[in-house]
Structure formats: C-alpha cells, structure tokens
Design an enzyme around this catalytic site. Structure first.
Site, PDB file in Angstrom:
ATOM      1  N   GLY A 139       0.788  -1.232   0.000  1.00  0.00           N
ATOM      2  CA  GLY A 139       0.000   0.000   0.000  1.00  0.00           C
ATOM      3  C   GLY A 139       0.820   1.281   0.000  1.00  0.00           C
ATOM      4  O   GLY A 139       0.316   2.334   0.403  1.00  0.00           O
ATOM      5  N   SER A 140       2.060   1.230  -0.480  1.00  0.00           N
ATOM      6  CA  SER A 140       2.854   2.468  -0.473  1.00  0.00           C
ATOM      7  C   SER A 140       2.255   3.510  -1.430  1.00  0.00           C
ATOM      8  O   SER A 140       2.301   4.710  -1.149  1.00  0.00           O
ATOM      9  CB  SER A 140       4.322   2.191  -0.806  1.00  0.00           C
ATOM     10  OG  SER A 140       4.476   1.838  -2.154  1.00  0.00           O
TER      11      SER A 140
ATOM     12  N   LYS B 180     -16.427 -14.994  -8.702  1.00  0.00           N
ATOM     13  CA  LYS B 180     -15.926 -13.633  -8.871  1.00  0.00           C
ATOM     14  C   LYS B 180     -17.061 -12.619  -9.038  1.00  0.00           C
ATOM     15  O   LYS B 180     -16.972 -11.471  -8.588  1.00  0.00           O
ATOM     16  CB  LYS B 180     -14.996 -13.625 -10.102  1.00  0.00           C
ATOM     17  CG  LYS B 180     -14.320 -12.330 -10.430  1.00  0.00           C
ATOM     18  CD  LYS B 180     -12.953 -12.209  -9.807  1.00  0.00           C
ATOM     19  CE  LYS B 180     -12.209 -10.969 -10.252  1.00  0.00           C
ATOM     20  NZ  LYS B 180     -11.381 -11.154 -11.433  1.00  0.00           N
TER      21      LYS B 180
ATOM     22  N   MET C 220      -4.108  -6.857  -7.228  1.00  0.00           N
ATOM     23  CA  MET C 220      -3.595  -7.907  -8.108  1.00  0.00           C
ATOM     24  C   MET C 220      -4.665  -8.851  -8.640  1.00  0.00           C
ATOM     25  O   MET C 220      -4.408 -10.039  -8.816  1.00  0.00           O
ATOM     26  CB  MET C 220      -2.491  -8.686  -7.387  1.00  0.00           C
ATOM     27  CG  MET C 220      -1.272  -7.838  -7.095  1.00  0.00           C
ATOM     28  SD  MET C 220      -0.608  -7.077  -8.602  1.00  0.00           S
ATOM     29  CE  MET C 220       0.890  -6.330  -7.974  1.00  0.00           C
TER      30      MET C 220
ATOM     31  N   LEU D  82      -7.678  -9.248 -11.769  1.00  0.00           N
ATOM     32  CA  LEU D  82      -8.260  -8.701 -12.988  1.00  0.00           C
ATOM     33  C   LEU D  82      -9.663  -8.179 -12.641  1.00  0.00           C
ATOM     34  O   LEU D  82     -10.399  -8.824 -11.896  1.00  0.00           O
ATOM     35  CB  LEU D  82      -8.351  -9.828 -14.025  1.00  0.00           C
ATOM     36  CG  LEU D  82      -8.461  -9.440 -15.482  1.00  0.00           C
ATOM     37  CD1 LEU D  82      -7.250  -8.613 -15.912  1.00  0.00           C
ATOM     38  CD2 LEU D  82      -8.534 -10.706 -16.333  1.00  0.00           C
ATOM     39  N   ILE D  83      -9.987  -7.020 -13.184  1.00  0.00           N
ATOM     40  CA  ILE D  83     -11.313  -6.453 -12.912  1.00  0.00           C
ATOM     41  C   ILE D  83     -12.346  -7.152 -13.801  1.00  0.00           C
ATOM     42  O   ILE D  83     -12.176  -7.258 -15.011  1.00  0.00           O
ATOM     43  CB  ILE D  83     -11.313  -4.923 -13.191  1.00  0.00           C
ATOM     44  CG1 ILE D  83     -10.334  -4.212 -12.242  1.00  0.00           C
ATOM     45  CG2 ILE D  83     -12.715  -4.338 -13.091  1.00  0.00           C
ATOM     46  CD1 ILE D  83     -10.676  -4.271 -10.777  1.00  0.00           C
TER      47      ILE D  83
ATOM     48  N   ASN E  65      -5.309   2.486 -13.225  1.00  0.00           N
ATOM     49  CA  ASN E  65      -4.355   1.542 -12.624  1.00  0.00           C
ATOM     50  C   ASN E  65      -2.935   2.055 -12.830  1.00  0.00           C
ATOM     51  O   ASN E  65      -2.660   2.791 -13.777  1.00  0.00           O
ATOM     52  CB  ASN E  65      -4.505   0.168 -13.296  1.00  0.00           C
ATOM     53  CG  ASN E  65      -3.576  -0.872 -12.701  1.00  0.00           C
ATOM     54  OD1 ASN E  65      -3.431  -0.958 -11.472  1.00  0.00           O
ATOM     55  ND2 ASN E  65      -2.927  -1.660 -13.540  1.00  0.00           N
TER      56      ASN E  65
ATOM     57  N   HIS F 168       1.091   0.620 -13.193  1.00  0.00           N
ATOM     58  CA  HIS F 168       1.825  -0.612 -13.480  1.00  0.00           C
ATOM     59  C   HIS F 168       3.319  -0.289 -13.561  1.00  0.00           C
ATOM     60  O   HIS F 168       3.697   0.705 -14.189  1.00  0.00           O
ATOM     61  CB  HIS F 168       1.328  -1.226 -14.794  1.00  0.00           C
ATOM     62  CG  HIS F 168       1.973  -2.529 -15.095  1.00  0.00           C
ATOM     63  ND1 HIS F 168       1.659  -3.690 -14.410  1.00  0.00           N
ATOM     64  CD2 HIS F 168       2.955  -2.866 -15.967  1.00  0.00           C
ATOM     65  CE1 HIS F 168       2.409  -4.680 -14.867  1.00  0.00           C
ATOM     66  NE2 HIS F 168       3.205  -4.208 -15.805  1.00  0.00           N
TER      67      HIS F 168
HETATM   68  C1  GAR Z   1       3.291  -1.074  -7.478  1.00  0.00           C
HETATM   69  O1  GAR Z   1       4.631  -1.067  -7.921  1.00  0.00           O
HETATM   70  C2  GAR Z   1       2.338  -1.158  -8.654  1.00  0.00           C
HETATM   71  O2  GAR Z   1       2.822  -0.509  -9.798  1.00  0.00           O
HETATM   72  C3  GAR Z   1       2.256  -2.648  -8.863  1.00  0.00           C
HETATM   73  O3  GAR Z   1       2.203  -3.164  -7.567  1.00  0.00           O
HETATM   74  C4  GAR Z   1       2.988  -2.366  -6.696  1.00  0.00           C
HETATM   75  C5  GAR Z   1       2.205  -2.108  -5.435  1.00  0.00           C
HETATM   76  O4  GAR Z   1       3.005  -1.492  -4.475  1.00  0.00           O
HETATM   77  N1  GAR Z   1       1.103  -3.001  -9.645  1.00  0.00           N
HETATM   78  C6  GAR Z   1       1.087  -3.986 -10.547  1.00  0.00           C
HETATM   79  O5  GAR Z   1       2.046  -4.716 -10.745  1.00  0.00           O
HETATM   80  C7  GAR Z   1      -0.219  -4.131 -11.307  1.00  0.00           C
HETATM   81  N2  GAR Z   1      -0.091  -5.058 -12.387  1.00  0.00           N
HETATM   82  P1  GAR Z   1       2.347  -0.820  -3.187  1.00  0.00           P
HETATM   83  O6  GAR Z   1       1.400  -1.859  -2.578  1.00  0.00           O
HETATM   84  O7  GAR Z   1       3.500  -0.532  -2.275  1.00  0.00           O
HETATM   85  O8  GAR Z   1       1.621   0.408  -3.640  1.00  0.00           O
END
Ligand code: GAR
Length: 190
Positions: free
Chosen positions: A13-14, A67, A92, A94-95, A109, A111
C-alpha cells in the site's frame, strides 16, 4: 465538487499512502479517499489506512461463490459510499465485467513498467531478467484486459548494471509516488 475515491490494494500500500498523503497536503484537490478496499486480510495497506483514519473493507474471494458475487459485494459498498472514482494501487486481480460496467472510464491503474512491455505480475523482475536498460511506470485506464487499457501517463526509470530487484523496485516506487498523485489530481480537476 469533491470526488469520492476508493483505492484498491493487495499488499504494502505504499502508493495508497502516497495518494492519501497528497490528498491531505492538497496536492490532490477536490477529493477525499472514502474507502480502502483490499482482497487480503493482514496486508500492510490496512495499517497505513489507520494513520489516515480511512475506512477499510476486505473482501476475500474464497468467501464468495464466484468472482461475480465477490464483485457484487464490492459494488454494494461502493454504491453505499457513493464512490465516484476507483484507483487501483497494487490490486492484483483482474477487474471483472460487473465492476467494469459500472466504473469504466472512472477507474485507473498503475503498473511498474513502460507498457506494453512486461504486463502482468512482477513486471520489475521481468525487466531485470530481460536486461532492459530503461523501464518505468505506466498509468492507464482500466479495461477488461490485464494492463491493456489506454495509457494516461508514463515515466522512465534507468536500470543500472548493479541494480537488484530491491534497488530497482525502490527507484520505481519513488517515481510512482510522485506520478500517481499528480495524474489523479489532473484527472479529477480537468
Ligand atoms: C506497485 O509497484 C504497482 O505498480 C504494482 O504493484 C505495486 C504495489 O506497491 N502493480 C502492478 O504490478 C499491477 N499489475 P504498493 O502496494 O506498495 O503500492
């Protein structure tokens, strides 16, 4: 008008925290984070929400028939809380069709790659493995595919020869934490 945002997260969740901080500091204007949705219990994102006094709801897929039922339960809460906009931040899953039909065009989103390279899970490891010298961050509208929606914004990150997963992930997160709040503010206030 103040937009009511729900952030969806599956892990640390950063990005959620960076967005919450930006709302608090006024770098994201005319918005409030009304809800954090997680698909796992005991993830650190839930701890971060306490710091900002943000309501959380956890939905475990295994507690639902399928789902569709899972997303229907999420939609009910989103409707109760009158959520205008969904921000996926390390969510993580898929919607599915039910969430998408309600929120397409109001859901984005982030990525950790320059899409369309390295779609899916663990884009950072894939970039390292492939040996690219540049990777980065993409923010895109959500559609029914995996990381396939229309790109809103991107930024690049240099991969140095001595980068490890950890050092590259740190560089990417640093870019994400600036770019995501900026893009959210632009979308909500254009
Ligand atoms: C982030 O780096 C985000 O870009 C990635 O998950 C991480 C979550 O970090 N998302 C994906 O890979 C989506 N396909 P966080 O929980 O510290 O925000």
């Amino acid at each position: 008008m103040v937009s009511k945002i729900a952030v969806f997260a599956s892990g640390s969740g950063s990005n959620f925290e960076a967005i919450a901080q930006a709302v608090q500091d006024g770098r994201i204007q005319n918005a409030e984070i009304s809800l954090l949705v997680t698909d796992k219990d005991q993830v650190y994102a839930l701890e971060r929400a306490k710091k900002f006094d943000i309501e959380t709801k956890t939905f475990l897929l295994k507690n639902f028939e399928d789902k569709i039922a899972y997303e229907k339960a999420i939609l009910e809460v989103l409707s109760e809380k009158e959520i205008d906009f969904i921000v996926l931040a390390g969510y993580m899953k898929l919607i599915g069709e039910s969430l998408l039909s309600e929120y397409e065009g109001r859901m984005i989103n982030i990525h950790p790659s320059i899409l369309p390279a390295f779609k899916g899970k663990d884009a950072i490891a894939m970039a390292l493995e492939y040996g690219v010298r540049y990777t980065g961050v993409s923010i895109h509208w959500v559609d029914s595919g995996m990381d396939t929606g229309k790109i809103i914004e991107q930024d690049v990150v240099r991969v140095d020869k001595d980068d490890t997963y950890q050092t590259l992930a740190e560089k990417i997160h640093k870019v994400e934490h600036v770019l995501y709040p900026k893009v959210i503010n632009e979308i909500l206030n254009k």
